[in-house]
Design a protein around this motif. Structure first.
Motif, mmCIF file in Angstrom:
data_model
loop_
_atom_site.group_PDB
_atom_site.id
_atom_site.type_symbol
_atom_site.label_atom_id
_atom_site.label_comp_id
_atom_site.label_asym_id
_atom_site.label_seq_id
_atom_site.Cartn_x
_atom_site.Cartn_y
_atom_site.Cartn_z
ATOM 1 N N GLY A 35 0.850 -1.187 0.000
ATOM 2 C CA GLY A 35 0.000 0.000 0.000
ATOM 3 C C GLY A 35 0.885 1.237 0.000
ATOM 4 N N LEU A 77 -11.603 4.647 -7.096
ATOM 5 C CA LEU A 77 -10.548 3.685 -7.359
ATOM 6 C C LEU A 77 -10.613 3.227 -8.809
ATOM 7 N N VAL A 121 -8.474 -2.518 -0.845
ATOM 8 C CA VAL A 121 -8.851 -1.097 -0.868
ATOM 9 C C VAL A 121 -10.300 -0.924 -0.425
#
Length: 271
Positions: free
Chosen positions: A145, A174, A184
């Protein structure tokens, strides 16, 4: 990348396609037509595009001898840049002058948190990557990440992985690349307490920017026009001493003039 309109007031974007590859006279005519139709043009360009694109844009602006074209290249990943461009399109429907609108981009970048979930960081050069992370990126199945803006962050995804996010209410957008993961949507978005989540197409420049096509890019942002307008309206405006246009900050985004510096105290001659 031109994102779909956020609301009914969002103005459409004009996409300058193949600006570095088309004949120069064609590119000049296209830009001149935009200036004549709208008065001022704000060009939002990713830092991930080839250098030839930036050179061509500067050439166009120079040949047109126009101080009504602003070139804006903030240090944002492609999806974050697309979100910022849409925010400027939202604000373009309000009673803001072109100089204020163009310089508002620098203000609004502070409220954008942009990053990605990556399958490897071996070619990532936009965020500092330690040797340990580089070594782990070669382990099959590793994921990372990464936050590129506003402050760099990098963590290897695991049960304890956390990325610091915004301290105010946002929405999240996203865009999925070649990486398969729900981290996510199931972990990051809830931890950031986002108020809504939507998906978009992955920008063309994303793989180049992040150094891999195995990614899921994400961005949190302020979606409401009223909030954006209040933020911009709360900042003091200055008139450019050179071209006279109202701007936010000390540098004119159109003619590039900076505010003159004055001594705080009057200097009297010795004698």
């Amino acid at each position: 990348m031109a994102l779909p309109a956020q609301d009914e007031r969002t103005l459409p974007a004009v996409v300058l396609r193949d600006v570095d590859k088309c004949p120069l006279d064609h590119a000049l005519t296209e830009m001149q037509t935009l200036v004549e139709a709208h008065g001022h043009v704000i060009v939002v360009c990713s830092q991930a595009v080839p250098a030839a694109v930036e050179r061509r844009l500067h050439t166009i602006r120079s040949l047109l001898e126009s101080d009504r074209i602003a070139l804006f290249r903030p240090d944002l990943p492609p999806l974050g840049l697309a979100v910022l461009a849409r925010q400027l399109r939202q604000l373009a429907s309000c009673d803001l002058g072109p100089g204020v609108l163009a310089s508002a981009g620098r203000l609004l970048t502070h409220y954008i948190h942009a990053g990605a979930l990556l399958g490897t960081v071996a070619r990532l050069d936009r965020v500092p990557v330690g040797l340990k992370s580089h070594a782990k990126s070669w382990v099959p199945g590793s994921q990372f990440g990464v936050i590129a803006h506003p402050e760099p962050q990098l963590v290897r995804i695991g049960p304890e992985a956390r990325l610091a996010g915004p301290e105010f209410g946002t929405w999240m957008l996203l865009a999925r690349g070649q990486l398969q993961s729900d981290w996510v949507t199931t972990t990051l978005a809830p931890s950031w307490r986002v108020r809504g989540l939507r998906e978009a197409q992955l920008p063309t420049e994303s793989a180049r920017w992040w150094g891999t096509g195995k990614l899921i890019e994400f961005c949190s942002f302020l979606p409401d026009l009223s909030v954006l307008y209040q933020l911009v309206g709360s900042v003091r405006r200055n008139s450019c001493h050179w071209c006279g246009i109202d701007v936010i900050g000390d540098r004119c985004v159109f003619c590039s003039a900076t505010a003159p510096a004055y001594d705080d105290q009057l200097q009297l001659p010795a004698g």
